[in-house]
Design an enzyme around this catalytic site. Structure first.
Site, mmCIF file in Angstrom:
data_model
loop_
_atom_site.group_PDB
_atom_site.id
_atom_site.type_symbol
_atom_site.label_atom_id
_atom_site.label_comp_id
_atom_site.label_asym_id
_atom_site.label_seq_id
_atom_site.Cartn_x
_atom_site.Cartn_y
_atom_site.Cartn_z
ATOM 1 N N ARG A 103 -7.251 -12.818 12.576
ATOM 2 C CA ARG A 103 -6.323 -12.407 11.521
ATOM 3 C C ARG A 103 -6.969 -11.464 10.517
ATOM 4 O O ARG A 103 -6.329 -10.500 10.077
ATOM 5 C CB ARG A 103 -5.750 -13.643 10.819
ATOM 6 C CG ARG A 103 -4.756 -13.355 9.700
ATOM 7 C CD ARG A 103 -3.718 -12.306 10.053
ATOM 8 N NE ARG A 103 -3.057 -12.554 11.315
ATOM 9 C CZ ARG A 103 -2.350 -11.639 11.973
ATOM 10 N NH1 ARG A 103 -2.260 -10.409 11.493
ATOM 11 N NH2 ARG A 103 -1.766 -11.936 13.115
ATOM 12 N N LYS A 138 -4.470 2.983 -7.669
ATOM 13 C CA LYS A 138 -3.314 2.115 -7.390
ATOM 14 C C LYS A 138 -3.534 1.431 -6.045
ATOM 15 O O LYS A 138 -2.880 1.725 -5.048
ATOM 16 C CB LYS A 138 -2.025 2.923 -7.418
ATOM 17 C CG LYS A 138 -1.723 3.505 -8.800
ATOM 18 C CD LYS A 138 -0.499 4.395 -8.790
ATOM 19 C CE LYS A 138 -0.261 4.988 -10.175
ATOM 20 N NZ LYS A 138 0.884 5.935 -10.196
ATOM 21 N N LYS A 170 -6.072 9.541 -19.965
ATOM 22 C CA LYS A 170 -4.656 9.628 -19.617
ATOM 23 C C LYS A 170 -3.797 9.626 -20.875
ATOM 24 O O LYS A 170 -4.304 9.631 -21.995
ATOM 25 C CB LYS A 170 -4.296 8.507 -18.658
ATOM 26 C CG LYS A 170 -5.169 8.504 -17.396
ATOM 27 C CD LYS A 170 -4.558 7.733 -16.269
ATOM 28 C CE LYS A 170 -3.414 8.518 -15.645
ATOM 29 N NZ LYS A 170 -2.856 7.816 -14.458
ATOM 30 N N GLU A 203 -5.658 14.294 -18.941
ATOM 31 C CA GLU A 203 -4.271 14.403 -18.488
ATOM 32 C C GLU A 203 -3.464 15.197 -19.510
ATOM 33 O O GLU A 203 -3.544 14.949 -20.715
ATOM 34 C CB GLU A 203 -3.654 13.019 -18.311
ATOM 35 C CG GLU A 203 -2.194 13.054 -17.879
ATOM 36 C CD GLU A 203 -1.620 11.662 -17.690
ATOM 37 O OE1 GLU A 203 -1.986 10.998 -16.712
ATOM 38 O OE2 GLU A 203 -0.801 11.243 -18.533
ATOM 39 N N ASP A 225 0.406 16.470 -15.262
ATOM 40 C CA ASP A 225 1.178 15.277 -14.914
ATOM 41 C C ASP A 225 2.682 15.507 -14.974
ATOM 42 O O ASP A 225 3.209 15.961 -15.995
ATOM 43 C CB ASP A 225 0.798 14.133 -15.853
ATOM 44 C CG ASP A 225 1.381 12.810 -15.405
ATOM 45 O OD1 ASP A 225 1.196 12.445 -14.228
ATOM 46 O OD2 ASP A 225 2.045 12.141 -16.227
#
Length: 286
Positions: A103, A138, A170, A203, A225
């Site tokens: 697995r 992410k 950011k 950013e 962005d």
């Protein structure tokens, strides 16, 4: 291959042991209960999908960690194009060991192959441009090492691995700091004070912020962005090669070619790791 300081043998073994503790606990009691300890068998890892293979090297490490005496023969390598019916590898040895490893091997390879496949597809849409495809942070907690590795196998480029190896200022950093200039100057002072040498990316959300970043300087890359293509093109012309550029924000397979045509150096796509379908693989006795 890109420099990958995160892909150390120590880090991979640590990941595998943590994953096995999660899955096996104090024993694979299904196998221990039903299969004689001295039973020896073999199995094949079969492809039931189409795409780009990833995780073969990791699978070899998993089998070895579970049982060093397992004999594994890889028939296909990471990065290979695969189709339904292909055999990736064969494994032979203690049946209990094969079942215990099954697995974890499949979970890793299915997910990694899905990411590599998605990465390769998006990368193909950048043909004829200079843009390079980046991943993001992410990622799945405790599985980042595999997801970043899979992006590389699919032909993408790793962005920073974590918060420690690159500074990205950011929108929230900028807002909390009081503006573009304040964020950059505070960062430069921090690096000077601590003796760290880290690349800095800022950013920007508007052309006015791009100009502020240019006026301040002392950075390595400007992130553009959620800008539409026309604005991206204008921003790239404004930056004029003084810093590398990165387009980011909601970019999909339907928009990535148009974004790349604006002349940006990099395109980051969070969906490479957070919204990818796993490939269908299975481990079957034979």
């Amino acid at each position: 291959m890109q420099n990958t300081p995160y892909l150390t043998s120590e880090a991979l073994v640590d990941f595998i042991r943590t994953a096995l503790r999660e899955d096996v606990g104090d024993g694979d009691h299904s196998s221990l209960a039903s299969i004689p300890a001295d039973a020896r068998n073999r199995a094949r890892l079969l492809v039931k999908d189409e795409g780009v293979l990833a995780g073969v090297e990791l699978a070899l490490l998993i089998f070895k960690e579970v049982d060093p005496e397992l004999q594994v023969e890889p028939l296909l390598a990471d990065g290979a194009r695969i189709k339904h019916g292909d055999v990736v590898l064969t494994v032979e040895g203690r049946a209990q060991s094969i079942l215990t490893a099954e697995r974890l091997v499949l979970n890793c390879m299915q997910r990694m192959s899905g990411i590599a496949t998605h990465t390769a597809h998006l990368n193909s849409l950048l043909a004829g441009t200079k843009a390079r495809l980046l991943d993001t942070r992410k990622t799945t907690p405790n599985f980042r090492i595999c997801e970043k590795w899979a992006v590389l196998i699919g032909g993408g480029v790793n962005h920073r691995y974590g918060l420690f190896d690159m500074i990205i200022l950011k929108d929230n950093h900028v807002d909390y700091a009081g503006g573009i200039r304040q964020a950059i100057e505070a960062t430069q002072a921090y690096l000077a004070r601590t003796g760290r040498k880290l690349p800095i990316e800022i950013e920007t959300r508007t052309l006015a912020e791009v100009q502020q970043a240019l006026d301040t300087g002392g950075i390595d890359r400007i992130m553009l962005d959620n800008m539409p293509p026309a604005q991206l093109r204008e921003a790239v012309q404004l930056i004029a090669g003084r810093f590398s550029t990165e387009a980011s924000g909601g970019i999909t397979e339907h928009t990535i070619a148009e974004v790349a045509a604006t002349g940006v150096d990099f395109i980051s796509v969070g969906a490479l790791t957070h919204s990818t379908k796993s490939l269908d693989l299975s481990l079957k006795a034979f």
